[in-house]
Design a protein around this motif. Sequence first.
Motif, PDB file in Angstrom:
ATOM      1  N   THR A  68     -56.757 -72.066  16.871  1.00 35.95           N
ATOM      2  CA  THR A  68     -57.761 -72.881  16.183  1.00 35.95           C
ATOM      3  C   THR A  68     -58.144 -74.086  17.040  1.00 35.95           C
ATOM      4  O   THR A  68     -59.325 -74.472  17.095  1.00 35.95           O
ATOM      5  CB  THR A  68     -57.241 -73.349  14.821  1.00 35.95           C
ATOM      6  N   SER A  69     -57.164 -74.689  17.696  1.00 33.96           N
ATOM      7  CA  SER A  69     -57.457 -75.840  18.561  1.00 33.96           C
ATOM      8  C   SER A  69     -58.394 -75.439  19.680  1.00 33.96           C
ATOM      9  O   SER A  69     -59.303 -76.203  20.052  1.00 33.96           O
ATOM     10  CB  SER A  69     -56.160 -76.415  19.130  1.00 33.96           C
ATOM     11  N   CYS A  70     -58.182 -74.254  20.226  1.00 33.14           N
ATOM     12  CA  CYS A  70     -59.066 -73.743  21.272  1.00 33.14           C
ATOM     13  C   CYS A  70     -60.495 -73.628  20.746  1.00 33.14           C
ATOM     14  O   CYS A  70     -61.450 -74.051  21.414  1.00 33.14           O
ATOM     15  CB  CYS A  70     -58.546 -72.381  21.740  1.00 33.14           C
ATOM     16  N   ARG A  71     -60.646 -73.098  19.529  1.00 37.63           N
ATOM     17  CA  ARG A  71     -61.990 -72.916  18.951  1.00 37.63           C
ATOM     18  C   ARG A  71     -62.633 -74.265  18.628  1.00 37.63           C
ATOM     19  O   ARG A  71     -63.822 -74.487  18.911  1.00 37.63           O
ATOM     20  CB  ARG A  71     -61.901 -72.080  17.672  1.00 37.63           C
ATOM     21  N   ARG A  72     -61.873 -75.165  18.028  1.00 36.96           N
ATOM     22  CA  ARG A  72     -62.461 -76.447  17.618  1.00 36.96           C
ATOM     23  C   ARG A  72     -62.779 -77.333  18.818  1.00 36.96           C
ATOM     24  O   ARG A  72     -63.791 -78.058  18.812  1.00 36.96           O
ATOM     25  CB  ARG A  72     -61.539 -77.165  16.632  1.00 36.96           C
ATOM     26  N   LEU A  73     -61.945 -77.299  19.837  1.00 34.88           N
ATOM     27  CA  LEU A  73     -62.251 -78.049  21.049  1.00 34.88           C
ATOM     28  C   LEU A  73     -63.496 -77.472  21.726  1.00 34.88           C
ATOM     29  O   LEU A  73     -64.335 -78.219  22.253  1.00 34.88           O
ATOM     30  CB  LEU A  73     -61.057 -78.017  22.004  1.00 34.88           C
ATOM     31  N   SER A  74     -63.637 -76.141  21.675  1.00 33.84           N
ATOM     32  CA  SER A  74     -64.819 -75.505  22.257  1.00 33.84           C
ATOM     33  C   SER A  74     -66.086 -75.979  21.556  1.00 33.84           C
ATOM     34  O   SER A  74     -67.129 -76.195  22.200  1.00 33.84           O
ATOM     35  CB  SER A  74     -64.696 -73.979  22.159  1.00 33.84           C
ATOM     36  N   VAL A  75     -66.020 -76.139  20.229  1.00 28.09           N
ATOM     37  CA  VAL A  75     -67.175 -76.633  19.481  1.00 28.09           C
ATOM     38  C   VAL A  75     -67.537 -78.040  19.938  1.00 28.09           C
ATOM     39  O   VAL A  75     -68.713 -78.366  20.166  1.00 28.09           O
ATOM     40  CB  VAL A  75     -66.888 -76.608  17.964  1.00 28.09           C
ATOM     41  N   GLN A  76     -66.530 -78.892  20.095  1.00 30.93           N
ATOM     42  CA  GLN A  76     -66.786 -80.268  20.525  1.00 30.93           C
ATOM     43  C   GLN A  76     -67.327 -80.326  21.955  1.00 30.93           C
ATOM     44  O   GLN A  76     -68.161 -81.178  22.274  1.00 30.93           O
ATOM     45  CB  GLN A  76     -65.509 -81.092  20.408  1.00 30.93           C
ATOM     46  N   LEU A  77     -66.867 -79.424  22.808  1.00 30.64           N
ATOM     47  CA  LEU A  77     -67.396 -79.365  24.176  1.00 30.64           C
ATOM     48  C   LEU A  77     -68.849 -78.899  24.164  1.00 30.64           C
ATOM     49  O   LEU A  77     -69.683 -79.385  24.949  1.00 30.64           O
ATOM     50  CB  LEU A  77     -66.537 -78.424  25.028  1.00 30.64           C
ATOM     51  N   ALA A  78     -69.176 -77.968  23.264  1.00 28.90           N
ATOM     52  CA  ALA A  78     -70.559 -77.502  23.142  1.00 28.90           C
ATOM     53  C   ALA A  78     -71.470 -78.629  22.684  1.00 28.90           C
ATOM     54  O   ALA A  78     -72.627 -78.738  23.104  1.00 28.90           O
ATOM     55  CB  ALA A  78     -70.627 -76.315  22.178  1.00 28.90           C
TER      56      ALA A  78
END
Length: 563
Positions: free
Chosen positions: A313-323
């Motif tokens: 989940t951290s991988c997915r949520r960090l990816s959203v913030q990077l986007a």
Amino acid sequence: MTDVEIVLANTGERKMVPQGTTVAELAEEYAKQQAEKGEPLRWPVLGALVNNKVEPLQYRIYNPKNIQLLDIASRHGFRMYRNSLCFMLYTAVHDCYPKAKMSIDHSLQNGFYCRIESAVEGFELPSQMEVCSAVRDRMIALQEQDIAFSSKTMLLKDAIELIRPRHMEKTLDILEHLRQLYIQMNFLGDTVHKIGDKLAPSTGCITTWDFRTYEDGYLLMCADPEHPDKLSLYTETPKLFAIFREHYQWTKLMHMSTISDYNRIVYDGGGQDLILLAEALHEKKYAEIADQVRQSGARMVLLAGPSSSGKTTSCRRLSVQLAVLGYDVNQMSLDDYFLGRDRTPKQANGEYDFECVEALDIPLLNEHLNALFRGEEVKIPTYDFVKGEPYYSGKTLKLGPRSILVVEGIHALNPKLTAEIDESLKFKVYVSALTQLSVDDQNIIHGTDNRLVRRIVRDNNFRGWNAYETLRRWPDVVRGERKHIFPYQENANVMFNSALLYELGVLKRYAEPLLKQVPEDSTEYASARQLLNFSELILPIDDKFIPYNSIMREFLGGSAFAY
């Protein structure tokens, strides 16, 4: 006197003993037999699993029982040693400074970080070094005096009156809110305490420890679980300690550091607000990490953490913030770079070692990463866990000028994994449930236990495993983490604390029924009871208020992310 049958699991011997025989008498006889065989006990017996429930040496046998004697080298024996050591520390502080109070804030370095503060207006403690020296000397004296630990079942109101003058406000708060007539309290000489688990027979058994200053507090250092005659190796962990300090300051600001604080908020109807606040804090942290990635100029985020830490989940949520920051985010799982079974390393017992970094195809991974950073298109493997071999499904990856690669896996912070990649391209993130509420000032809930409860719920929801199966596998998981993950956590540029202050209240609704189904005839029964001991103190919270992108959804289900 009537005899009863017991089975001594240590030897497999079935024998008759008089009713009322103590575990201590069995341990003494066992030690004598082993010495006569030329195999003297390496460590003293601290307690026993009696029908798979942890009991002290004072336990008396009146009915047929299966008994396994425990020493410090066993998982449950180590817990008894650790609890007894904390009681020794509390007693030493109280003996040296009756007007002071001690709190154990969290585990650290396979030990405990503690604070000792004045509890009486107008009383001032000596210097930190003087306090440390006095307390340490008193602990040595307690050890040399070999004082027995004991427990006593007493009226709750009498226990409250014993605790009241001892500057243990959080413990007192818990006792005052219990709805029971009697309670079992622990004693070391005249010192009373409430320890959640069973204790060793006496202070003379607690021989491997140290007490030293650490930052603005103190560190109680414990034995190495795998080498109980030695202290755990000490290494500096400034990043980890910074997370603990931040957590302490935040819970102090919220007036919520213990289960009793949490229960008060939930009882007063604040459960929904607590969920929203904890989730907002997580979102803020992910955004801050994304900003740090941008400032670093890195092109790859390496994200690691132990089991049930919320890595995916951290991988997915960090990816959203990077986007949000304008990156074209690409994700890669290290699981796809496992070697085929014919090349997988094996353990000494002949079984495959999937936990070591050498189980991954490191040369191929580095070849692909360097090619990606040169702007080339790369064919990415997919691992077939059924067949035990990688295959190519046509999946390709190419990085553009605004691309960033997020790589997730337990070995992501191990320098061996990406040794051929320029360090300036990497940003490393360590994720784990590092903190949790304490039961009271002296009894903490370990992050490892927190992650175990998460895993029990997740395994049941998504793998169809019962709690027994998860508990049976857990010791191997912890050993792997200790060897392959924890030594590299300080390599991280940033640590993310994935613990949520409300989570045990949500997880208990799912975990407790599963834990209560663990069969009494299994050795995992004792671990199930230990988890239930603190879970039963916590008020439940409905999970309907938890957002769909929460880390909790990785374990409960209903996530907005695909896993």
